[in-house]
Design a protein around this motif. Structure first.
Motif, mmCIF file in Angstrom:
data_model
loop_
_atom_site.group_PDB
_atom_site.id
_atom_site.type_symbol
_atom_site.label_atom_id
_atom_site.label_comp_id
_atom_site.label_asym_id
_atom_site.label_seq_id
_atom_site.Cartn_x
_atom_site.Cartn_y
_atom_site.Cartn_z
ATOM 1 N N MET A 1 0.843 -1.187 0.000
ATOM 2 C CA MET A 1 0.000 0.000 0.000
ATOM 3 C C MET A 1 0.885 1.245 0.000
ATOM 4 S SD MET A 1 -2.841 1.357 2.683
ATOM 5 C CE MET A 1 -4.288 0.598 2.025
ATOM 6 N N LEU A 2 0.513 2.223 -0.774
ATOM 7 C CA LEU A 2 1.265 3.469 -0.863
ATOM 8 C C LEU A 2 0.919 4.366 0.325
ATOM 9 C CD1 LEU A 2 0.683 4.192 -4.642
ATOM 10 C CD2 LEU A 2 2.644 3.067 -3.591
ATOM 11 N N LYS A 3 1.954 4.929 0.923
ATOM 12 C CA LYS A 3 1.726 5.817 2.064
ATOM 13 C C LYS A 3 2.192 7.241 1.787
ATOM 14 C CE LYS A 3 1.932 2.169 5.457
ATOM 15 N NZ LYS A 3 2.617 1.587 6.576
ATOM 16 N N LYS A 4 3.296 7.365 1.019
ATOM 17 C CA LYS A 4 3.852 8.690 0.774
ATOM 18 C C LYS A 4 4.454 8.735 -0.629
ATOM 19 C CE LYS A 4 6.343 12.155 3.412
ATOM 20 N NZ LYS A 4 7.189 12.371 4.589
ATOM 21 N N LEU A 5 3.890 9.601 -1.468
ATOM 22 C CA LEU A 5 4.325 9.735 -2.851
ATOM 23 C C LEU A 5 5.160 10.991 -3.029
ATOM 24 C CD1 LEU A 5 0.827 9.218 -4.504
ATOM 25 C CD2 LEU A 5 2.622 7.515 -4.338
ATOM 26 N N LEU A 25 -3.914 8.703 -7.235
ATOM 27 C CA LEU A 25 -3.300 7.590 -6.511
ATOM 28 C C LEU A 25 -3.310 7.846 -5.004
ATOM 29 C CD1 LEU A 25 -2.047 4.978 -7.562
ATOM 30 C CD2 LEU A 25 0.163 6.131 -7.591
ATOM 31 N N ALA A 26 -2.985 9.070 -4.612
ATOM 32 C CA ALA A 26 -2.991 9.426 -3.190
ATOM 33 C C ALA A 26 -4.387 9.317 -2.599
ATOM 34 C CB ALA A 26 -2.435 10.835 -2.999
ATOM 35 N N ASP A 30 -5.276 6.790 0.363
ATOM 36 C CA ASP A 30 -5.234 7.605 1.574
ATOM 37 C C ASP A 30 -3.782 7.951 1.935
ATOM 38 O OD1 ASP A 30 -6.999 8.936 3.118
ATOM 39 O OD2 ASP A 30 -7.219 7.366 4.635
ATOM 40 N N ALA A 31 -3.022 8.306 0.913
ATOM 41 C CA ALA A 31 -1.594 8.586 1.080
ATOM 42 C C ALA A 31 -1.353 10.092 1.126
ATOM 43 C CB ALA A 31 -0.801 7.979 -0.075
#
Length: 145
Positions: A1-5, A25-26, A30-31
């Motif tokens: 899971m993406l957290k910080k882009l 994407l964010a 919920d990133a």
């Protein structure tokens, strides 16, 4: 899971596409986002949008002014989407190493950036930023055409 882009933008059409993709994407993950622009010294300033006060920095330098304009425009778009975001402006002549350095410093888990879509040969001669980031990043890189 993406957290910080980490999203690298430079004011081109390609970087705005990358920003829009990163915002979607964010939102889906919920990133949070970190938006970076690397402004080259010696740029001339042509105002497009009023500067956001929290991004103003030292407006006496043209490179800072141009970078702040790009970040101000990005902030306007991101604020409308209510995505947690921080903004970074770096003055330098080599964007790829600055993108990678910022990614490590901010502990981002993905980099999103745009590309003009040079072919392999043409990209070698034009010092493709996206190619250099792909080759040297330790996290996944999403390249948007």
């Amino acid at each position: 899971m993406l957290k910080k882009l980490l999203v690298a933008i430079d004011g081109t059409e390609y970087s705005w596409r990358a920003l829009e993709y990163a915002m979607a994407l964010a939102k889906m993950n919920d990133a949070e986002m970190v938006v970076l622009t690397v402004a080259k010294e010696g740029l001339t300033h042509t105002p497009q949008l009023p500067l956001e006060s929290e991004l103003a920095g030292n407006v006496n330098e043209p490179a800072m002014q141009v970078g702040n304009d790009v970040l101000g425009a990005a902030k306007h778009l991101i604020d409308q989407q209510q995505i947690p975001c921080s903004y970074t402006l770096v003055i330098g002549s080599r964007p790829a190493p600055e993108i990678i350095k910022c990614c490590l410093k901010e502990r981002c888990d993905t980099i999103v950036l745009g590309t003009r879509g040079f072919g392999a040969i043409e990209g070698l001669f034009k010092n493709s930023v996206s190619q250099a980031v792909i080759e040297n990043a330790s996290v996944p890189v999403i390249v948007i055409k």
